[in-house]
Design a protein around this motif. Structure first.
Motif, short mmCIF file in Angstrom:
data_model
loop_
_atom_site.label_atom_id
_atom_site.label_comp_id
_atom_site.label_asym_id
_atom_site.label_seq_id
_atom_site.Cartn_x
_atom_site.Cartn_y
_atom_site.Cartn_z
N PRO A 810 0.37 11.77 -35.85
CA PRO A 810 1.24 12.93 -35.57
C PRO A 810 1.61 13.67 -36.85
CG PRO A 810 2.54 10.94 -35.55
CD PRO A 810 1.11 10.51 -35.76
N PRO A 811 2.05 14.91 -36.72
CA PRO A 811 2.57 15.61 -37.91
C PRO A 811 3.88 14.96 -38.36
CG PRO A 811 3.00 16.89 -35.93
CD PRO A 811 2.12 15.75 -35.52
N PRO A 812 4.19 15.03 -39.66
CA PRO A 812 5.43 14.38 -40.13
C PRO A 812 6.66 15.08 -39.58
CG PRO A 812 4.41 15.67 -41.89
CD PRO A 812 3.44 15.66 -40.75
N VAL A 813 7.69 14.28 -39.34
CA VAL A 813 8.99 14.75 -38.86
C VAL A 813 10.00 14.51 -39.97
CG1 VAL A 813 10.81 14.46 -37.14
CG2 VAL A 813 8.42 14.33 -36.46
N GLU A 814 10.81 15.51 -40.25
CA GLU A 814 11.82 15.34 -41.30
C GLU A 814 13.02 14.57 -40.75
OE1 GLU A 814 14.43 18.56 -42.94
OE2 GLU A 814 13.20 18.23 -44.73
N ALA A 815 13.48 13.62 -41.51
CA ALA A 815 14.65 12.81 -41.12
C ALA A 815 15.47 12.53 -42.37
CB ALA A 815 14.22 11.52 -40.44
N PHE A 816 16.74 12.28 -42.16
CA PHE A 816 17.64 11.99 -43.28
C PHE A 816 18.17 10.57 -43.16
CE2 PHE A 816 17.53 16.51 -43.70
CZ PHE A 816 17.83 16.77 -45.02
N SER A 817 18.26 9.91 -44.29
CA SER A 817 18.89 8.60 -44.31
C SER A 817 20.39 8.75 -44.04
CB SER A 817 18.65 7.91 -45.67
OG SER A 817 19.13 8.73 -46.72
N GLY A 818 21.07 7.62 -43.93
CA GLY A 818 22.45 7.62 -43.45
C GLY A 818 23.41 8.33 -44.38
N GLU A 819 24.44 8.86 -43.75
CA GLU A 819 25.50 9.52 -44.50
C GLU A 819 26.53 8.49 -44.98
OE1 GLU A 819 27.06 13.23 -42.82
OE2 GLU A 819 25.68 12.94 -41.15
N ASP A 820 27.25 8.87 -46.02
CA ASP A 820 28.39 8.09 -46.48
C ASP A 820 29.59 9.01 -46.57
OD1 ASP A 820 29.91 6.01 -47.32
OD2 ASP A 820 28.66 5.48 -49.05
N LEU A 821 30.76 8.43 -46.65
CA LEU A 821 31.95 9.26 -46.73
C LEU A 821 31.92 10.10 -48.00
CD1 LEU A 821 34.68 6.69 -45.63
CD2 LEU A 821 33.62 8.48 -44.25
N PRO A 822 32.43 11.31 -47.94
CA PRO A 822 32.48 12.14 -49.15
C PRO A 822 33.17 11.41 -50.29
CG PRO A 822 33.06 13.44 -47.23
CD PRO A 822 32.98 12.01 -46.77
N MET A 823 32.71 11.69 -51.50
CA MET A 823 33.19 10.94 -52.66
C MET A 823 34.50 11.50 -53.22
SD MET A 823 29.57 10.52 -54.68
CE MET A 823 30.36 9.74 -56.08
N VAL A 824 34.67 12.78 -53.17
CA VAL A 824 35.81 13.39 -53.87
C VAL A 824 36.60 14.25 -52.91
CG1 VAL A 824 34.59 13.39 -56.08
CG2 VAL A 824 34.46 15.38 -54.60
N ALA A 825 37.78 14.58 -53.34
CA ALA A 825 38.65 15.48 -52.58
C ALA A 825 38.52 16.90 -53.13
CB ALA A 825 40.11 15.01 -52.69
N PRO A 826 38.80 17.89 -52.30
CA PRO A 826 38.78 19.27 -52.80
C PRO A 826 39.78 19.43 -53.95
CG PRO A 826 38.88 19.23 -50.41
CD PRO A 826 39.08 17.82 -50.87
N GLU A 827 39.39 20.22 -54.93
CA GLU A 827 40.23 20.43 -56.10
C GLU A 827 40.87 21.81 -56.07
OE1 GLU A 827 37.95 19.72 -59.58
OE2 GLU A 827 37.87 17.56 -59.33
N ASN A 828 41.81 21.98 -57.00
CA ASN A 828 42.51 23.27 -57.17
C ASN A 828 43.07 23.77 -55.86
OD1 ASN A 828 41.93 23.26 -59.90
ND2 ASN A 828 39.99 24.35 -59.63
#
Length: 1302
Positions: A810-828
Motif C-alpha cells: 500500500p502507499p504510505p500513511v502518515e501517522a504521529f507518535s504519541g503526544e505528551d503534556l506541554p512542557m511550558v506555560a504561556p509567558e508574558n
C-alpha cells in the motif's frame, strides 16, 4: 427478516488500562490525596534557556521553577559564586519560585548583570540544579565612520561591494536597498553572499547607480543600521571579453566547513565569468538528502537542515558557462554537542529494593559523563554502601529509608553539555486500594467481566481475590488475575454473580475492598415482526415481543428504512407492536424493531409491501416460486457461468434475480449477496476469488417481494493465490509519549486468497530514516512500535502475506507518535480591565517544540478573590474559558465590578494541559452600585417623617453618598415639584421636616459611586392629619425598583411614565417590564439562564439599521438614554454564549417615547396662593391711596399728556388667549425684573419717589394703568413687539397673572 444482536462489554475501560499499563517500577498514582502525603525531592519544572540574550530596555527575568514535597527553597550562583540577591535592591525573587526579576526599566544597567547564572532548588530530600544560564545583553552598535569612494569599473568585469556590518549580538540580518527603501533586484548575475557582501559575476551598464546601501537589522532591539551609500559607475570604453568561470568565493580549489549535528549546513559558491555562470552541486561520497536539501540564492547556496553524521563528506560545486567550467570542493566535517540516548529518569524505590539510574549520551567527540549528588561531586558526597557508580550508571541495592537524593548527570564535550536531574525517592507506604468501595459491575451472560483492584503501596502490594465468604484464593480457570490487580472472568455465567473482595498486601500491612458482580440474562426478541403485503388504505400491525432480564428495563424503538418513523398520527407505537393505519404507497419499506437495555440490545427487521386495492374479480398476487435446476458451466480459475430455470411469477412479472453465495471454508451456513441480473435473464457470469469453497443459490423478486431461495448449486472450489489487496483503514497514532500504535482492518477469510495469512507492518520516521523497519505478525489487527520520540511523523504501511506470496504494497500513511503534556506555560501573561465587567488577557504562545502534540488551544483559569468593597475574602468557584487554536489573547466577560480576580493561562494539546502560568491578579474598576437593600418610612408626624434604609448589597465600588428625591402627590394623583437631597454615605436614616400635613409624598432613593448612580428604590408615605393618628398603624405603602421620573420645572406638570407588563417568550426570562419618559426608557427583567452575557438591544421601529446593543453586566434593569420624543422603538433582552451566539431572547417590545407635553397645575385652591393674592390686593390698595394723596396735593394731574408722550410700547396688554402677560421665561424666576427700581426687600428709596405718576411709567418696565392696576411687574421687554396693536386696556386678573408664573 433480519436480526442483529449487540452486547456492551462491562469493564471495557479497565481492559484498555490492562493492555496499556506495563509495570516497570513502582508507579505513584496521580490521586492528589495520595500525592499530598508523599515526600518528594525537588524537580526543576521550568528554566530559562542556556544562552539567554536579553533586551537592555526591558527587565531581566531568569526563570527557575521547581516542585517538591515540601516545597523547595531557591538560591542562585553567578559566575560560580553565591549570588546574594538581598544585597541588590534591583533584584527580586518571585514568591514560591526561584525566578529572578532584575529591574532595568527604572534605571538599571543590563550589562552589569551579564554572567553565568545557575539556580539551586533544595528541600530536606535533596537538591536539584538548573543549567548554566549565560546572560548576555543584545547589542546593535553603530556603523564605524568611513569614507566611501565612488567605484569606476569596466563593463563585463566582476565586482564585490563589501558590507562589513558592525558585530552585534545576535548577528544582524543583512539586506541591500536603494534610497527609496526598495530592495535591489538580485539574480544569477548579482546576488548577496552569506557574509552580506554583494557579488557581481559581471557588471553591466544598467548597474550604474549611486545608492547601493547595505542595511543591518538587529532583531532583538528592533533597530536598523545603514551604511554610507556606495556609488558605482560602469564604463564601456574598454569592456571585458568572454571568459570561463572562476570562483570569487570560496578561494582556491578546496575549502573546509565545520557544522554541528542538528544545525543547518550552508555552503556557497559564487563564480565570476562572462556569460554569467550557472552553479550545480553534487556530493562526491553519496547522494544529497532530498527532503532536507534546498538551494538558495539562485543555486549558489546549498542548504541542508537538521544535519546528521551522514552529511559529512565532500561537496563539489561546478560553475559552467559557454566558455568552459570550473569546480570547487568543500569538505564538510560534522561535530556534535552531546545528545541524549537515555536520559536518567526519577526512580521511586521501596526499602531494600534495587534500581538503576542510567545516563547515556552521544556526541562527536564522545562526551564524558560525570555524576553529582545534590549538586556535590559524587566522589565528595557521603559514602553510601547501597550505591555503586559504573560509568554511565548508578546501581542502588538494598536501599534504606532516608537515602533519598537528587542526582545530576553531566554529559559534556568541547561543543556543549547536557545536565539532567533525577531523584531517587525511597518510600515505605502501606497498601491503599484506589478502586471505589462497593462498586457494582454488571455484565451479560457469556461475556467477559473485569473487576478492578487498583492499589498503591511501597513495596508494591500483592493482590488476592476472594468470593463471598469463601476463604480460597480465586486463581485459575475461569479466573485470570492480571498484573495490575484486575480479576477477569472470561465467560461470565449466572453463578458468578456475588460479592468479591480484593486484598492488597505488602510488608507494612494489608487492606481490602469489596465490589459486586451482577450477571444478567440477555435481551432477546422472541416474536419477530413478519413480512407483510398490504393494500392501500388498509391497516397493518407488526408485532415485536421481547424477553429480558427482570432487573433491566428495555426500551423499544421502531425505525423505517433505518431512520426515525415519520411524525404522523397514522403510526401508533404500542408496548410490543407498531400499527400503521390508512396505508399509502410511501409507507412501503423495511421496518426495524430495536429492543435495548443499558447493557445490550436485540433487533429484527421486516418488509412492508404496499399493493393496489384488489379489483373485482380479485387477482391473486404473490411472490414468485424459487428458480430451479441451477447449473455451473464455463468453469475457469477466477470465473464461472451459472444458469437456472425461473419459477411461477404468480401474476406479477419477475423484476430481477438475486444471486447469493456461501463460503463453506471461511463462513459456513452464511449466505451473502453476490450480484443481481434483470428478470429477463436466466444466466450470470460470476467473478470468483481464490481459496473459496463456493455454493450458489438464486432468489426471484417481483413487485410483491422475493421468493424463497432456490436449492444450492453444487460446490465449486477455487485454487489459492497470493492476496489481491492490502488491509483497509490503515492508521497510526500514539497512545503514550514514546509509542506508535499501527492499526488496520483485518482481511476477511474471503479476502485472504490462501492459507497462512500474515501482515507485514512497515514503518519509518518521516524525514529522518531512509530505511524502513518491518515486522511480520499474525492473527492481530494492530502493532505497537515502542521507544519513539514524542509526537513526530512516521510513514506506515501494512502488507498482506500468505503461503502463496505477498499482496500489493500500500502507499504510505502518515501517522504521529504519541503526544505528551506541554512542557511550558504561556509567558508574558498580562491582563487589562476594559471596563467593570470585561477584562482582556494577552499572552505569548509557547514554542511549537514545547507543545509536544497537536495544539488544541489555551485555557484561562480565573476566580474572584474578593470584592474590593469588602474586607473578608469571598473565594468563588474557579471558572475556565477555552480559546481554540493558537490564540494569543481573549476576553473574560461577566466579571463583578470593583473586585480582585486571579487568573492563570495554560496550553493544552490532545494529551492534556501543560503547566499553568504564574498567577496574575487584577482589579476591575468601580461600577454603579446596586439598589439599597431596603427603604422604609417611620415616625410619620404632621410635618415630618423618617426614612431608613440599608446600604446596597452589591456596592460595586466606594459609596460616595445617596440621592433622595421626593415630590408631593395631590388628590388626582398628579406629581408636584421635585426636591433633591444629597446624603453622605455613612448615613442609614434621614428625617424629612417642614412637610405638609395630610399630604402623600413619593420618595426616590438611590446610592452613588464615582462611576454613577445606581437603580432607584421608591417609597410612598402620607403625613398624618391629626396628632392623634401618630400611634395608629402606618399606611401600607407601595414599594419597588424603578428609574428616576422626569424632572419638571415649576411651570410644567410632571409626566408620569407609562408602565407596561410584558409576557416573556423564553422560560428563562420572567417579569419583563418597561417604562418610558421624554428621552429615556427603563427595561427590567428576571433572568434564570446559565449564561452571564446579557445585552439590551434596541432599534427604531421599521428601521433597516443594525440593532444597537448594550452589555448589561448580568444586572436586572437598564436605562436606555438619548431616545427621540414621539418615536417608537423595538427593544429586547438577549443572552449570548461565549461564541457570541444568541441562546435566549425576550420577545421584541414596542415602546413609544411621548412627545413633550405641558399640563398646568391648578393652584387656585392652594392656601399659599390665596394668601399671596390677598397681599397683592392690599399692596395695590395702599398704592392707590398714595397716588390719590399725591394727586390732590399736586393739583390736576396731566395723565393724558403723559400717556401721549409715553405711548403704548411701554404698556403691555395681556394676551387674550390665555390671560398671561407676554412670553414669560422660567429662566428668569430668581432674577429682578428688568427696569424695576424696587429693591428686593420691597422698600422704596427716597430718591426714587416722585410726585408724578408719569415717573412710574418712564422709570422702566414697571407701569400702572389709568385705573391703578399694577402692570409692569408682570411684563418684560420681550413683550413689546408682540403686544403692539392690542388695544385692550382691560386690567388682568391677579389670579391669571400669577398662573403665568406657576
Amino acid at each position: 427478516m433480519q436480526r442483529k444482536k449487540r452486547f456492551l462489554i462491562a469493564g471495557g475501560a479497565p481492559l484498555m488500562l490492562l493492555m496499556c499499563h506495563v509495570v516497570t517500577a513502582l508507579d505513584v498514582p496521580l490521586d492528589p490525596k495520595i500525592l499530598e502525603g508523599l515526600p518528594q525531592p525537588p524537580t526543576i519544572t521550568h528554566q530559562s534557556p542556556k544562552d539567554y540574550i536579553i533586551d537592555p530596555r526591558e527587565n531581566i527575568v531568569i526563570h527557575c521553577e521547581a516542585k517538591g514535597k515540601p516545597h523547595p527553597s531557591f538560591s542562585w550562583t553567578r559566575d560560580g559564586t553565591h549570588f546574594d540577591i538581598d544585597k541588590d535592591p534591583r533584584v527580586t525573587m518571585k514568591p514560591s519560585s526561584g525566578t529572578l526579576v532584575i529591574d532595568i526599566i527604572s534605571g538599571g544597567k543590563a550589562e552589569s548583570y551579564e554572567g553565568v547564572y545557575q539556580c539551586t532548588a533544595r528541600n530536606e530530600h535533596g537538591t536539584a540544579l538548573s543549567n548554566n544560564i549565560i546572560i548576555r545583553q543584545s547589542r546593535s552598535p553603530l556603523w564605524s565612520k568611513e569614507k566611501v569612494e565612488p567605484i569606476l569599473v569596466q563593463e563585463g568585469v566582476p565586482l564585490v561591494l563589501q558590507c562589513r556590518p558592525p558585530a552585534g549580538l545576535p548577528p544582524p540580518i543583512i539586506f541591500w536597498m536603494n534610497n527609496n527603501f526598495q530592495r535591489l533586484p538580485q539574480n544569477s548575475r548579482v546576488s548577496q553572499a552569506l557574509n552580506g557582501d554583494l557579488y557581481f559575476s559581471n557588471v553591466q551598464t544598467e548597474d550604474t547607480r549611486n545608492d547601493y546601501i547595505c542595511y543591518a537589522r538587529f532583531t532583538h532591539t528592533q533597530t536598523i543600521q545603514q551604511k554610507q551609500p556606495i556609488s558605482v559607475k560602469v564604463l564601456n570604453n574598454s569592456p571585458a571579453g568572454e571568459r570561463r568561470p572562476s570562483f570569487l568565493i570560496p578561494m582556491g580549489a578546496q575549502s573546509t566547513k565545520l557544522v554541528l549535528r542538528g544545525q543547518v549546513l550552508e555552503i556557497e559558491c559564487i563564480a565570476e565569468g562572462l556569460p554569467t555562470p550557472d552553479i550545480t552541486w553534487i556530493k562526491e561520497s553519496g547522494e544529497l538528502p532530498s527532503k532536507r536539501t534546498s538551494y538558495e540564492s539562485f543555486n549558489k547556496t546549498l542548504k541542508i537542515v537538521d544535519v546528521t553524521e551522514a552529511d559529512a563528506g565532500s561537496y563539489r560545486c561546478t560553475a559552467r558557462n559557454s566558455m568552459g567550467s570550473n569546480f570547487h570542493i568543500i569538505t564538510v566535517t560534522i561535530k556534535s554537542a552531546p545528545y541524549w540516548i537515555t536520559a536518567p529518569k526519577n526512580l521511586i524505590l521501596a526499602p531494600k529494593e534495587t534500581g538503576v539510574l542510567t545516563c547515556r549520551a552521544n556526541g562527536i567527540p564522545k562526551p564524558s559523563i560525570t555524576w553529582t549528588m545534590n549538586g556535590i561531586s559524587i566522589e565528595n558526597s557521603p559514602k553510601d554502601p547501597s550505591r555503586k557508580v559504573e560509568d554511565d550508571s548508578i546501581i542502588f541495592t538494598d536501599v534504606q529509608t532516608g537515602s533519598s537524593a537528587v542526582y545530576q548527570c553531566n554529559a559534556s564535550n568541547e561543543y556543549g553539555y547536557l545536565l539532567a536531574n533525577a531523584f531517587v525517592n525511597v518510600l515505605a507506604e502501606p497498601p491503599r486500594v484506589l478502586t471505589p468501595p462497593n462498586k457494582v459491575y454488571q455484565v451479560i451472560t457469556n461475556n467477559p467481566a473485569l473487576l478492578d483492584c487498583v492499589s498503591f503501596g511501597s513495596p508494591k502490594p500483592k493482590i488476592k481475590w476472594f468470593k463471598d465468604s469463601q476463604t480460597s484464593v480465586l486463581d485459575g480457570d475461569p479466573y485470570i488475575l492480571h498484573e495490575n490487580g484486575t480479576l477477569e472472568i472470561h465467560v461470565a455465567q449466572t453463578d458468578h454473580s456475588g460479592k468479591y473482595t480484593c486484598v492488597a498486601m505488602n510488608d507494612l500491612g494489608n487492606t481490602e475492598n469489596h465490589v459486586s458482580l451482577e450477571v444478567k440474562q440477555p435481551t432477546r426478541i422472541i416474536k419477530q415482526p413478519e413480512y407483510k403485503v398490504v393494500q392501500i388504505n388498509r391497516s397493518v400491525v407488526f408485532e415485536c415481543k421481547v424477553k429480558h432480564d427482570p432487573s433491566l428495563t428495555p426500551t423499544m424503538t421502531w425505525l423505517k428504512d433505518d431512520e426515525e418513523l415519520p411524525d404522523n398520527e397514522r403510526f401508533v407505537v404500542g408496548q410490543e407492536s407498531l400499527t400503521i393505519n390508512d396505508i399509502t404507497e410511501i409507507d412501503e419499506g423495511t421496518y426495524t424493531c430495536i429492543m435495548n437495555t443499558s447493557l445490550d440490545e436485540d433487533s429484527a427487521k421486516a418488509m412492508l409491501t404496499v399493493v393496489a386495492p384488489t379489483p373485482t374479480p380479485a387477482i391473486v398476487y404473490d411472490q414468485p416460486d424459487p428458480p430451479t435446476d441451477l447449473e455451473l458451466t464455463d468453469q475457469r480459475e477466477r470465473s464461472v457461468q451459472l444458469t437456472w430455470i425461473p419459477g411461477d411469477e404468480h401474476n406479477s412479472p419477475i423484476q430481477k434475480f438475486i444471486i447469493e453465495y456461501e463460503d463453506s471454508l471461511h463462513q459456513p451456513s452464511v449466505w451473502l449477496p453476490m450480484t443481481e441480473v434483470p428478470g429477463t435473464k436466466t444466466t450470470a457470469q460470476l467473478k470468483l476469488s481464490p481459496y473459496v469453497n463456493y455454493s450458489f443459490r438464486v432468489l426471484a423478486v417481483n413487485k410483491v417481494g422475493p421468493s424463497v431461495p432456490s436449492y444450492p448449486s453444487r460446490q465449486y472450489i477455487t485454487d489459492p493465490a497470493a492476496p489481491d489487496e492490502y488491509p483497509s483503514h490503515i492508521e497510526g497514532a500514539g497512545t503514550e509519549p514514546d509509542n506508535l500504535v499501527i492499526k488496520w482492518e483485518a482481511l476477511t477469510g474471503f479476502q485472504t486468497n490462501g492459507p497462512g495469512l500474515q501482515y507485514k507492518v512497515i514503518w519509518r520516521q518521516k524525514g529522518v530514516d531512509k530505511d524502513w523497519t518491518s515486522v511480520t505478525v499474525a492473527n492481530v489487527s494492530k502493532f505497537v512500535v515502542s521507544g519513539t520520540p514524542t509526537f513526530v511523523p512516521y510513514e506506515v504501511k501494512v502488507q498482506a502475506i500468505n503461503d502463496y506470496g505477498s499482496g500489493p504494497e500500500p502507499p504510505p500513511v502518515e501517522a504521529f507518535s504519541g503526544e505528551d503534556l506541554p512542557m511550558v506555560a504561556p509567558e508574558n501573561v498580562n491582563v487589562r480591565a476594559l471596563n467593570s465587567t470585561i477584562a482582556e488577557v494577552h499572552w505569548e504562545p509557547i514554542p511549537p517544540k514545547s507543545v509536544r502534540g497537536r495544539l488544541k488551544g489555551y485555557k484561562i483559569y480565573y476566580w474572584k478573590e474578593r470584592s474590593l468593597s469588602k474586607q473578608n475574602p469571598q473565594h468563588e468557584e474557579q471558572q475556565i474559558l477555552t480559546f481554540s487554536g493558537n490564540k494569543t489573547h481573549g476576553k473574560l466577560p461577566g466579571l463583578d465590578a470593583f473586585s480582585l480576580y486571579t487568573l492563570n493561562v495554560r496550553v493544552f494539546n490532545g494529551k492534556g494541559e501543560g503547566p499553568s502560568s504564574p498567577n496574575q491578579q487584577f482589579e476591575t474598576p468601580e461600577g454603579i452600585p446596586g439598589p439599597p437593600a431596603f427603604l422604609k418610612v417611620t415616625n410619620q408626624m404632621l410635618d415630618s417623617l423618617t426614612l431608613e434604609w440599608g446600604p446596597p448589597v452589591e456596592r460595586n465600588g466606594v459609596l460616595t453618598g445617596y440621592v433622595l428625591k421626593y415630590q408631593p402627590i395631590n388628590s388626582t394623583d398628579e406629581l408636584g415639584p421635585v426636591e433633591i437631597v444629597t446624603i453622605s454615605a455613612n448615613e442609614t436614616s434621614w428625617t424629612m421636616e417642614n412637610l405638609k400635613y395630610s399630604t402623600r409624598y413619593k420618595f426616590y432613593f438611590n446610592a452613588q459611586t464615582l462611576t454613577g448612580s445606581g437603580p432607584v428604590v421608591t417609597e410612598e408615605a402620607v403625613t398624618i392629619m391629626d396628632e392623634a393618628l401618630i400611634h395608629q398603624p402606618g399606611v401600607d405603602t407601595g414599594k419597588g425598583y424603578t428609574e428616576i421620573p422626569l424632572l419638571t420645572s415649576p411651570l410644567t406638570q410632571s409626566l408620569r411614565p407609562p408602565f407596561h407588563k410584558v409576557r416573556p417568550v423564553d422560560p428563562v426570562f420572567r417579569n419583563v417590564s418597561t417604562s418610558v419618559a421624554e428621552d429615556w426608557a427603563n427595561i427590567s427583567w428576571e433572568y434564570l439562564g446559565p449564561d452571564k452575557n446579557l445585552y439590551v438591544e434596541y432599534i427604531v421601529e421599521n428601521s433597516k439599521e443594525d440593532w444597537k446593543k448594550e452589555f448589561v453586566n448580568g444586572s436586572q434593569s437598564f436605562l436606555i438614554k438619548g431616545l427621540k420624543p414621539g418615536t417608537s422603538y423595538k427593544v429586547r433582552v438577549v443572552a449570548k454564549d461565549q461564541s457570541d451566539e444568541m441562546v435566549h431572547s425576550t420577545e421584541e417590545l414596542i415602546i413609544t417615547v411621548p412627545a413633550m407635553a405641558s399640563r398646568q397645575v391648578d393652584i387656585a385652591t392652594q392656601g399659599w396662593f390665596i394668601g399671596l393674592m390677598c397681599a397683592i390686593a392690599l399692596l395695590i390698595l395702599v398704592l392707590l391711596i398714595i397716588c390719590f394723596i399725591k394727586r390732590n396735593k399736586g393739583g390736576k394731574y396731566p395723565v393724558k399728556e403723559k400717556e401721549d408722550a409715553h405711548a403704548d410700547p411701554e404698556i403691555q396688554p395681556m394676551k387674550e388667549d390665555d390671560g398671561t402677560f407676554g412670553e414669560y421665561s422660567d429662566t428668569e424666576d430668581h432674577k429682578p425684573l428688568k427696569g424695576s427700581r424696587t429693591p428686593s426687600n420691597g422698600t422704596v428709596k427716597k430718591e426714587d419717589s416722585d410726585d408724578s405718576l408719569v415717573d412710574y411709567g418712564e422709570g422702566g418696565d414697571g407701569q400702572f394703568n389709568e385705573d391703578g392696576s399694577f402692570i409692569g411687574q408682570y411684563s418684560g421687554k420681550k413683550e413689546k413687539d408682540t403686544a403692539e396693536g392690542n388695544e385692550s386696556s382691560e386690567a388682568p386678573s391677579p389670579v391669571n397673572a400669577m398662573n403665568s408664573f406657576v
